[in-house]
Motif scaffolding. Structure first.
Motif, PDB file in Angstrom:
ATOM      1  N   LEU A   4       0.813  -1.205   0.000  1.00 55.66           N
ATOM      2  CA  LEU A   4       0.000   0.000   0.000  1.00 55.66           C
ATOM      3  C   LEU A   4       0.856   1.270   0.000  1.00 55.66           C
ATOM      4  O   LEU A   4       0.472   2.285  -0.587  1.00 55.66           O
ATOM      5  CB  LEU A   4      -0.956  -0.006   1.194  1.00 55.66           C
ATOM      6  CG  LEU A   4      -1.995  -1.134   1.177  1.00 55.66           C
ATOM      7  CD1 LEU A   4      -2.927  -1.034   2.361  1.00 55.66           C
ATOM      8  CD2 LEU A   4      -2.782  -1.143  -0.133  1.00 55.66           C
TER       9      LEU A   4
ATOM     10  N   ASP B  26       0.096  -8.623   6.315  1.00 49.75           N
ATOM     11  CA  ASP B  26      -0.622  -7.372   6.074  1.00 49.75           C
ATOM     12  C   ASP B  26      -2.017  -7.609   5.512  1.00 49.75           C
ATOM     13  O   ASP B  26      -2.609  -6.720   4.893  1.00 49.75           O
ATOM     14  CB  ASP B  26       0.175  -6.480   5.120  1.00 49.75           C
ATOM     15  CG  ASP B  26       0.531  -7.176   3.808  1.00 49.75           C
ATOM     16  OD1 ASP B  26       0.258  -8.388   3.677  1.00 49.75           O
ATOM     17  OD2 ASP B  26       1.086  -6.504   2.912  1.00 49.75           O
TER      18      ASP B  26
ATOM     19  N   ASP C 103      -4.964  -7.764   6.790  1.00 54.29           N
ATOM     20  CA  ASP C 103      -6.023  -6.855   7.253  1.00 54.29           C
ATOM     21  C   ASP C 103      -5.947  -5.508   6.547  1.00 54.29           C
ATOM     22  O   ASP C 103      -6.974  -4.937   6.151  1.00 54.29           O
ATOM     23  CB  ASP C 103      -5.936  -6.656   8.768  1.00 54.29           C
ATOM     24  CG  ASP C 103      -6.304  -7.916   9.545  1.00 54.29           C
ATOM     25  OD1 ASP C 103      -6.982  -8.792   8.953  1.00 54.29           O
ATOM     26  OD2 ASP C 103      -5.917  -8.022  10.716  1.00 54.29           O
ATOM     27  N   GLU C 104      -4.727  -4.989   6.380  1.00 55.36           N
ATOM     28  CA  GLU C 104      -4.554  -3.704   5.707  1.00 55.36           C
ATOM     29  C   GLU C 104      -4.957  -3.805   4.234  1.00 55.36           C
ATOM     30  O   GLU C 104      -5.589  -2.896   3.688  1.00 55.36           O
ATOM     31  CB  GLU C 104      -3.095  -3.228   5.809  1.00 55.36           C
ATOM     32  CG  GLU C 104      -2.648  -2.845   7.209  1.00 55.36           C
ATOM     33  CD  GLU C 104      -2.153  -4.039   8.021  1.00 55.36           C
ATOM     34  OE1 GLU C 104      -1.608  -3.805   9.114  1.00 55.36           O
ATOM     35  OE2 GLU C 104      -2.332  -5.193   7.568  1.00 55.36           O
TER      36      GLU C 104
ATOM     37  N   ALA D 261      -8.762  -4.102   3.838  1.00 55.79           N
ATOM     38  CA  ALA D 261      -9.471  -2.892   4.254  1.00 55.79           C
ATOM     39  C   ALA D 261      -9.141  -1.687   3.377  1.00 55.79           C
ATOM     40  O   ALA D 261      -9.837  -0.671   3.423  1.00 55.79           O
ATOM     41  CB  ALA D 261      -9.137  -2.560   5.710  1.00 55.79           C
ATOM     42  N   GLY D 262      -8.073  -1.786   2.571  1.00 51.87           N
ATOM     43  CA  GLY D 262      -7.631  -0.656   1.769  1.00 51.87           C
ATOM     44  C   GLY D 262      -8.519  -0.414   0.563  1.00 51.87           C
ATOM     45  O   GLY D 262      -9.349  -1.251   0.202  1.00 51.87           O
TER      46      GLY D 262
END
Length: 270
Positions: A26, A55, A57-58, A61-62
């Protein structure tokens, strides 16, 4: 503003010990203002299954769209059991791992058979991949087949081969990735390529927008920056515009050059 997603290939975003490196995927996307990024989930030159990402979850959710590229070593078409069977297994594993991070698709190269083998066996092996997975409920994400640059017995180098491949896999919802460098290397006409491909597959799900260091029909897969290769830049931009789907750059260069290419694409598509 165009609704087409534009972005870049960013590798894995992980260190050798499966930790997030330098802010990860990200951060790389933000650095170049990418709305979509293509990632590896394992070493592209190895047969290892992807590991769970730290990563996840990131990523889920991104607001950056994710495309996963399967390892280059895979060859679903191969008549060799020691290559084809592990390839099938890894496609399934990568599709599952791609779904876990919320990816929109999994890119797999078309592969090839050897010189002594009937290409029909390769197309049939592709059909069996989808057929067997359909019996298990299908793949976790859409599987998109990418055209390739060279090889006399490749499944997705010539348009005629793509037509035979789609006769085998089209009914299973297979997607198509158009790589402009590969198409140029294979001698395709980029002025008509979008219509030519759609006439066969009915779809283009992703464009790998790459210039080429070599002349048309060279069979060489050597990418060049958008504005620094043998393909006229305006022709590449027109392919992206006409395709009307997400565009991922696999061009050589640093963050600044990729950001400039993405900006150029957005200006053109907008």
């Amino acid at each position: 503003m165009s609704s087409q997603l534009v972005g870049v290939h960013v590798g894995s975003g992980l260190t050798a010990d499966n930790q997030v490196g330098d802010g990860g995927v990200l951060a790389r996307a933000a650095e170049v203002d990418a709305a979509v990024v293509q990632v590896f989930l394992a070493d592209p030159q190895d047969w290892k299954a992807p590991k769970p990402r730290p990563d996840v979850d990131e990523l889920t959710a991104g607001d950056v769209a994710l495309v996963v590229h399967a390892p280059y070593v895979l060859n679903v078409a191969s008549p060799n059991n020691r290559i084809r069977i592990p390839s099938r297994k890894l496609v399934g594993q990568h599709a599952t791992a791609a779904a876990a991070i919320g990816a929109v698709g999994l890119v797999v190269h078309g592969g090839h058979v050897t010189g002594k083998d009937d290409p029909a066996a390769g197309f049939d092996n592709w059909r069996k991949l989808f057929e067997r997975q359909a019996g298990d409920g299908g793949f976790g994400v859409p599987v998109w087949i990418e055209n390739t640059a060279g090889g006399d017995h490749a499944m997705a180098r010539e348009l005629e081969a793509v037509a035979r491949l789609w006769e085998a896999v089209g009914e299973f919802g297979a997607g198509f990735v158009l790589d402009t460098c590969h198409a140029w290397a294979a001698g395709w006409d980029l002025a008509t390529v979008v219509d030519d491909v759609r006439a066969i597959t009915g779809r283009i799900d992703l464009v790998h927008l790459n210039n080429s260091r070599d002349e048309a029909g060279s069979n060489r897969d050597r990418h060049a920056p958008l504005s620094a290769g043998e393909i006229p830049t305006e022709l590449l931009l027109e392919v992206a515009r006409t395709a009307g789907c997400p565009v991922v750059l696999e061009t050589p260069g640093d963050a600044a050059s990729h950001a400039a290419e993405i900006a150029l694409l957005r200006e053109t598509l907008g």
